[in-house]
Design an enzyme around this catalytic site. Sequence first.
Site, PDB file in Angstrom:
ATOM      1  N   HIS A  37       0.857  -1.177   0.000  1.00  0.00           N
ATOM      2  CA  HIS A  37       0.000   0.000   0.000  1.00  0.00           C
ATOM      3  C   HIS A  37       0.899   1.235   0.000  1.00  0.00           C
ATOM      4  CE1 HIS A  37       0.791   0.483   4.253  1.00  0.00           C
ATOM      5  NE2 HIS A  37       0.176  -0.651   4.575  1.00  0.00           N
ATOM      6  N   HIS A  40       3.938   1.435   2.436  1.00  0.00           N
ATOM      7  CA  HIS A  40       5.153   0.736   2.003  1.00  0.00           C
ATOM      8  C   HIS A  40       5.799   1.516   0.858  1.00  0.00           C
ATOM      9  CE1 HIS A  40       2.361  -2.763   3.109  1.00  0.00           C
ATOM     10  NE2 HIS A  40       3.252  -2.732   4.079  1.00  0.00           N
ATOM     11  N   CYS A 151      -2.585 -18.254  20.815  1.00  0.00           N
ATOM     12  CA  CYS A 151      -3.875 -18.455  20.144  1.00  0.00           C
ATOM     13  C   CYS A 151      -3.739 -19.629  19.196  1.00  0.00           C
ATOM     14  CB  CYS A 151      -4.309 -17.207  19.377  1.00  0.00           C
ATOM     15  SG  CYS A 151      -5.757 -17.541  18.346  1.00  0.00           S
ATOM     16  N   CYS A 154      -4.539 -18.726  15.518  1.00  0.00           N
ATOM     17  CA  CYS A 154      -3.450 -18.027  14.822  1.00  0.00           C
ATOM     18  C   CYS A 154      -2.165 -18.848  14.854  1.00  0.00           C
ATOM     19  CB  CYS A 154      -3.104 -16.697  15.491  1.00  0.00           C
ATOM     20  SG  CYS A 154      -4.411 -15.514  15.601  1.00  0.00           S
ATOM     21  N   CYS A 168      -8.868 -13.296  21.353  1.00  0.00           N
ATOM     22  CA  CYS A 168      -8.088 -13.020  20.141  1.00  0.00           C
ATOM     23  C   CYS A 168      -9.029 -12.323  19.162  1.00  0.00           C
ATOM     24  CB  CYS A 168      -7.580 -14.329  19.545  1.00  0.00           C
ATOM     25  SG  CYS A 168      -7.151 -14.146  17.805  1.00  0.00           S
ATOM     26  N   HIS A 171     -10.102 -14.552  16.142  1.00  0.00           N
ATOM     27  CA  HIS A 171     -10.854 -15.796  16.308  1.00  0.00           C
ATOM     28  C   HIS A 171     -11.926 -15.736  17.389  1.00  0.00           C
ATOM     29  CE1 HIS A 171      -7.235 -16.985  14.130  1.00  0.00           C
ATOM     30  NE2 HIS A 171      -8.042 -17.828  13.535  1.00  0.00           N
ATOM     31  N   LYS A 321      -6.283   5.726  10.372  1.00  0.00           N
ATOM     32  CA  LYS A 321      -5.080   4.928  10.216  1.00  0.00           C
ATOM     33  C   LYS A 321      -5.324   3.955   9.062  1.00  0.00           C
ATOM     34  CE  LYS A 321      -1.960   2.138  12.968  1.00  0.00           C
ATOM     35  NZ  LYS A 321      -1.935   0.797  12.456  1.00  0.00           N
ATOM     36  N   LYS A 324      -5.424  -3.015   7.231  1.00  0.00           N
ATOM     37  CA  LYS A 324      -6.090  -4.084   6.503  1.00  0.00           C
ATOM     38  C   LYS A 324      -7.539  -4.209   6.968  1.00  0.00           C
ATOM     39  CE  LYS A 324      -4.584  -8.537   4.887  1.00  0.00           C
ATOM     40  NZ  LYS A 324      -3.819  -9.730   5.169  1.00  0.00           N
TER      41      LYS A 324
HETATM   42  N1  MSP Z   1       8.708  -7.123   8.375  1.00  0.00           N
HETATM   43  C1  MSP Z   1       8.786  -6.037   9.288  1.00  0.00           C
HETATM   44  C2  MSP Z   1      10.063  -5.252   9.081  1.00  0.00           C
HETATM   45  C3  MSP Z   1      11.329  -6.045   9.206  1.00  0.00           C
HETATM   46  S1  MSP Z   1      12.706  -5.062   8.829  1.00  0.00           S
HETATM   47  C4  MSP Z   1      13.984  -5.972   9.306  1.00  0.00           C
HETATM   48  C5  MSP Z   1       7.597  -5.103   9.090  1.00  0.00           C
HETATM   49  N2  MSP Z   1       6.972  -5.172   7.921  1.00  0.00           N
HETATM   50  S2  MSP Z   1       5.725  -4.271   7.469  1.00  0.00           S
HETATM   51  O1  MSP Z   1       5.256  -4.832   6.239  1.00  0.00           O
HETATM   52  O2  MSP Z   1       4.772  -4.165   8.515  1.00  0.00           O
HETATM   53  O3  MSP Z   1       6.319  -2.879   7.140  1.00  0.00           O
HETATM   54  C6  MSP Z   1       6.363  -1.829   8.082  1.00  0.00           C
HETATM   55  C7  MSP Z   1       6.892  -0.598   7.375  1.00  0.00           C
HETATM   56  O4  MSP Z   1       6.057  -0.280   6.238  1.00  0.00           O
HETATM   57  C8  MSP Z   1       6.902   0.661   8.196  1.00  0.00           C
HETATM   58  O5  MSP Z   1       8.009   0.757   9.058  1.00  0.00           O
HETATM   59  C9  MSP Z   1       6.938   1.697   7.088  1.00  0.00           C
HETATM   60  O6  MSP Z   1       8.194   1.709   6.494  1.00  0.00           O
HETATM   61  C10 MSP Z   1       5.944   1.119   6.097  1.00  0.00           C
HETATM   62  N3  MSP Z   1       4.570   1.519   6.439  1.00  0.00           N
HETATM   63  C11 MSP Z   1       3.541   0.664   6.702  1.00  0.00           C
HETATM   64  N4  MSP Z   1       2.402   1.408   6.926  1.00  0.00           N
HETATM   65  C12 MSP Z   1       2.674   2.714   6.810  1.00  0.00           C
HETATM   66  C13 MSP Z   1       1.901   3.902   6.860  1.00  0.00           C
HETATM   67  N5  MSP Z   1       0.613   3.892   7.112  1.00  0.00           N
HETATM   68  N6  MSP Z   1       2.539   5.076   6.629  1.00  0.00           N
HETATM   69  C14 MSP Z   1       3.870   5.123   6.342  1.00  0.00           C
HETATM   70  N7  MSP Z   1       4.614   4.019   6.298  1.00  0.00           N
HETATM   71  C15 MSP Z   1       4.088   2.807   6.576  1.00  0.00           C
HETATM   72  O7  MSP Z   1       7.316  -4.335   9.987  1.00  0.00           O
END
Ligand code: MSP
Length: 660
Positions: A37, A40, A151, A154, A168, A171, A321, A324
């Site tokens: 999204h 990321h 859980c 999960c 949880c 579930h 926020k 998902k």
């Molecule tokens: N897999 C772990 C990270 C391991 S790194 C060794 C993780 N993954 S995640 O898919 O949840 O990614 C989190 C990251 O995605 C955040 O730190 C940020 O970089 C980005 N973001 C996810 N949601 C976000 C927003 N709503 N806004 C801005 N960045 C966001 O955590």
Amino acid sequence: MSRSAPLPSSDPSADSGAPQTPVYITTPIYYVNDKPHIGHAYTTIVADYLTRAHRLLGRPAFFLTGTDEHGARIAQVAREHGIKPQEWCDRHSEHFRAAWKRLDVAYDQFIRTTDKRHVDGVRRMLERMHAATVPDGKPVIYEGIYTGLYCLGCEKFITEKELVDGLCPSHLTAPQKLTEKNYFFRLSAFLPQVERLINENSIRILPEERRREVLGLFKQGLEDFSISREKVDWGIPLPFDPSQNAYVWVDALPNYITAVGYGDDPESFARWWTQGTVIHLMAKDILKFHAVYWPAMLLSIGEAVPDQIFIHGYFTVNGQKMSKSLQNAIDPNLLVDRFGTDGTRYLLLTQFPFGQDGDVKADLFIRQFNADLANDLGNLVSRAVTLIERHFEGRRPPGGASQPIDNEQRQQAESCGKRFAAAIESLAPHDAIGAGIDLVRAANRYLEKTQPWSLAKENDLARLGTVLNTAVESIRVAAIILSPILPSKSRLILATLGFTDPEAELNRQGLSGWDRCPGPFHLEAPIFPRMDKVALPSMEKALMSEPTAVAGENVITVDQFRQTQLCTAEVISAEKIAGADRLLKLQIALGEERRQIVAGIAQHYKPEDLVGRTIVVVANLQPATIRGIASQGMLLAASNGPTLRLITTDGPIDSGSSIG
Ligand code: MSP
């Protein structure tokens, strides 16, 4: 072990002669249980932007991104979809690569934690950690007992904080208290050193408020953490005890070193990790892992710690926020469909200053696209180039005497170049992009003041030539400064100014050498056509990605669907459950049969509003006990963010009628 990098000259054209310290830029590796999204996308485009900008300034740069693929959660979703975890990871990792391709994200490496090279690297790190001791001779890794809430649905430990009314949330069942043997990392032995490194800025945490937040964690106290799990079967087995798998974070964090050759390519490892300037980018959600656990892990194996950890803000959508469960995550592909690759990159990175949270509003995107890109930049190029095409047959106008206003414009271009370089150094991409856009605006003002249209009417070609040359030179500099954010449009602009090899002009790593535009000048089509506002309401909807079934995923056969028995039921009575503010207990009739169900709808319906209503229930569900109360079925409701509506029939029908 952190290294301070010599600053590149703020004048990108100046050649200090000294080789520049390489920069190693990373994003978090993203979980493959989610689709990409714009959150990321934001981190990833910033990393891409900084990498391109550093290269433009003559610094070698390496950009790493990837996917985090192990752990109970991934194994669980794969199981729910009836496929092997590896197959799930292959498909979902591809969603990220495909999105980055559309966004012109030019990573140097895309790491996956299921890559053999990564797995070998993690095992190597764990072996070293296992053999290491802390100064008082105690081992870094020790055996202990982990007790937590587990859980079964999960198949993972969950924390007290994650529970909703003691259940949880996925579930609606109470987790069990479980105890298992785990290995622990002696974090306590490294805390003073990590705190000192952060205090003295050897590990620089930006922005300042995040640095304070991390320093506050040391004061609250941090406990040794468990590095392995017995019950999770999708992970990397510990080399010293294969009955346990590495905890996901202990597997994920070392991606930053395995990617550049930890233990298998000493030359690359020394260049990027040990001697390079390491910059980790992320949002605040994973700060503790990166600022405390990760440096401590590195210290335990005698490796250098990261130089900079930059924590950017969070995107919210229309004030909420992005998540998902709220189904409001914006798919970056939809933005690319609307605004193109460069337009999307620009809009995402300019929504808010790097480091602050920001709200995304679809109508603002259109306004900003039209204002900055179509009007300011697009019109500037079209005004200047069209006049050259009309009055000089597209050839470079002969230079004439300069007036103070021309020199001022030239200085503007130089100072914007310097501002760009300084902003990159201080990790302020919004300001670096602002330098490019400010130069564009200054050039537009210059044209307003010098009035080349009147000069053309008066046939003052000497003065017209000087003005247009000054304008196109500013456009050249702006295109170069904006090239890390607008990679293809800036090349198109340089081609419009007559550069047959725009890449070479960018690789020249300098803004110096005024009067460089070679011509012929020719504008094929508007650089950024204006965006129509008519489609606004539908666009707002389109930007919210629907939870669609991707071909091959979430797809079931008609027979599988028929296994779920849905039928109508009448609500006989309803009451609240003491101590559970989300749950209601309903007595329902399915024809002659009476049943009791527990439903999580108390925040949306009052008990008295439900009595007598016809609802839809899943009738052949295994009974469950929720908060100690038996529940023999599940009612159906539609939910979208905070809104929840019961599924009912559109007219009276007997309870117990089957639905199909
Ligand atoms: N897999 C772990 C990270 C391991 S790194 C060794 C993780 N993954 S995640 O898919 O949840 O990614 C989190 C990251 O995605 C955040 O730190 C940020 O970089 C980005 N973001 C996810 N949601 C976000 C927003 N709503 N806004 C801005 N960045 C966001 O955590």
